[in-house]
Enzyme design. Structure first.
Site, mmCIF file in Angstrom:
data_model
loop_
_atom_site.group_PDB
_atom_site.id
_atom_site.type_symbol
_atom_site.label_atom_id
_atom_site.label_comp_id
_atom_site.label_asym_id
_atom_site.label_seq_id
_atom_site.Cartn_x
_atom_site.Cartn_y
_atom_site.Cartn_z
ATOM 1 N N HIS A 1 24.498 64.600 35.947
ATOM 2 C CA HIS A 1 23.556 64.492 34.312
ATOM 3 C C HIS A 1 24.429 65.539 33.397
ATOM 4 C CE1 HIS A 1 20.905 63.395 31.127
ATOM 5 N NE2 HIS A 1 20.663 64.454 31.041
ATOM 6 N N ASP B 1 13.435 71.563 32.061
ATOM 7 C CA ASP B 1 13.949 70.680 31.289
ATOM 8 C C ASP B 1 13.841 71.009 29.707
ATOM 9 O OD1 ASP B 1 14.594 68.459 29.830
ATOM 10 O OD2 ASP B 1 13.154 66.954 30.801
#
Length: 424
Positions: A332, A234
């Site tokens: 996403h 991330d």
């Protein structure tokens, strides 16, 4: 700008502090302003990993408090964070706010240097160094009315709109003053918050607080981007200072409807986002990867071969062997991509949280999302509106608290927090 920052000023007007601190400061799986987890670690640009374990050298890390921008925006993400909001007391007014911010400035000057606060020092952090402590302050919309400064409230500080799926608890969001306290030691961060809270007594009361964490430097065999509580790498596509237009995405410039006092400052969006981890973990890894658009093992996009790495460019037009989009239409990374959001971008600096169990037995855990930007009307708001309507990841998230704050510019030598607003 302080003498230190003037001396260390680097290319494109950024300080050495900023250039060293941004590559891994932020944090989303996606390319835009999505809201998955955020535990990024700044490896190559941050020597904390090399210093970890060298006889307390990690604790000796010091971030200058004064400079052109507030500390805690461009610096490497610390391992611990304390977030809090305060509400100004009735009758405190402009003078009370000024006095409190002057006291805060004096205390933070000392704490970030590893020195005890002159007042209310409970010795909790007595044995530690500064531990890269930063304190970042923002102003909520209601503060301007309470302090008699309504004519100086920025137009961009208008309330965030309601987004599809929001389940916000007002008691855990908003607030007149927001504080982000980061440090590489939990006790140092808590001590700083307690000091500010005591210095605010009689002028402002604590409205809410939250604690978060990120990966500890040196925890991995080599510097690498961290993972969030969904297990996903991330922070791949956070904007970086060397990129064209970086300053314009993150920091305010006087002109238009931006007030002069905010030049060099920013806007901060805070969201407390619970991850539905029990549901997420029921999915097979392959399905999780299709929700995100990246492989879980190394962060490589599904549009590229496995093992190509998280830095590989995302190709949204790529097709899989079955002729379908390699990155699904609701993935996403696709929905959050700047190319599909008018180029909107933010500097994300979020932290994970895990606060035990909810009454139904599910984990109260997720992301303390923090995003700095030059104008939320052109950054967070349009991107989050799109995500809330079409992002497959949103099925596994619950936005439970929110806040928007104007972050004033840095503190000059001899000045105090918010001086540009109060005396400009």
């Amino acid at each position: 700008m302080s003498a230190v920052d003037q001396k260390e000023k680097g290319p494109a007007g950024f300080t050495r502090r900023a250039l060293l601190g941004t590559a891994g400061a932020g944090l989303l799986v996606g390319a835009g302003a999505g809201v998955a987890g955020a535990v990024a670690y700044d490896g190559p640009s941050d020597d904390r990993a090399d210093r970890a374990g060298q006889g307390g050298a990690l604790g000796a890390g010091r971030v200058p408090f004064r400079g052109g921008h507030q500390a805690g925006i461009l610096e490497p993400q610390q391992t611990r964070v304390q977030l809090a909001a305060f509400d100004l007391a009735d009758g405190a007014g402009r003078d009370g706010l000024r006095t409190m911010l002057q006291r805060w400035t004096k205390a933070v000057d000392r704490l970030t240097a590893g020195e005890p606060a002159e007042e209310f020092d409970n010795q909790v952090a007595l044995d530690a160094g500064p531990c890269s402590l930063t304190v970042t302050v923002g102003f909520g919309a209601a503060l301007f009315d309470k302090a008699g400064l309504a004519d100086r409230r920025p137009a961009a500080l208008e309330p965030l709109p309601a987004f599809t799926g929001d389940a916000l608890d007002a008691a855990r969001g908003d607030g007149d003053l927001f504080v982000q306290i980061g440090a590489d030691d939990a006790l140092v961060a808590v001590h700083a918050l307690r000091t500010l809270q005591k210095l605010a007594a009689g002028t402002a009361a604590l409205r809410w607080q939250a604690a978060g964490f990120a990966r500890t430097p040196g925890a991995t065999a080599r510097p690498m981007t961290g993972r969030n509580l969904m297990g996903q790498i991330d922070g791949t596509n956070n904007p970086k200072p060397g990129e064209e237009g970086f300053a314009g995405k993150v920091f305010c410039a006087a002109g238009g409807d931006q007030p002069a006092w905010l030049a060099g400052g920013s806007y901060l969006v805070f969201r407390r986002i619970r991850m539905l981890l029990d549901h997420w973990e029921e999915l097979p890894v392959e399905r999780q990867e299709r929700v995100i658009g990246r492989r879980k093992a190394d962060g490589s996009p599904l549009s590229a071969p496995a093992g190509s790495g998280e830095g590989t460019a995302v190709d949204l037009s790529a097709l899989g062997q079955d002729g379908a989009l390699a990155i699904p239409s609701d993935a996403h990374v696709r929905v959050a991509a700047p190319a599909g959001n008018g180029g909107a971008a933010m500097l994300r600096r979020g932290f994970s949280y895990h606060d035990g169990l909810l009454p139904d037995g599910s984990p109260d855990a997720g992301l303390l999302f923090l995003a700095f930007q030059a104008d939320p009307r052109k950054g967070f708001t349009p991107v989050q509106r799109k995500l809330s309507r079409g992002d497959g990841l949103s099925r596994f998230l619950r936005h439970e608290a929110s806040g928007l704050y104007a972050v004033p510019p840095g503190v000059p030598a001899g000045g105090y927090l918010g001086q540009q607003l109060l005396e400009g």
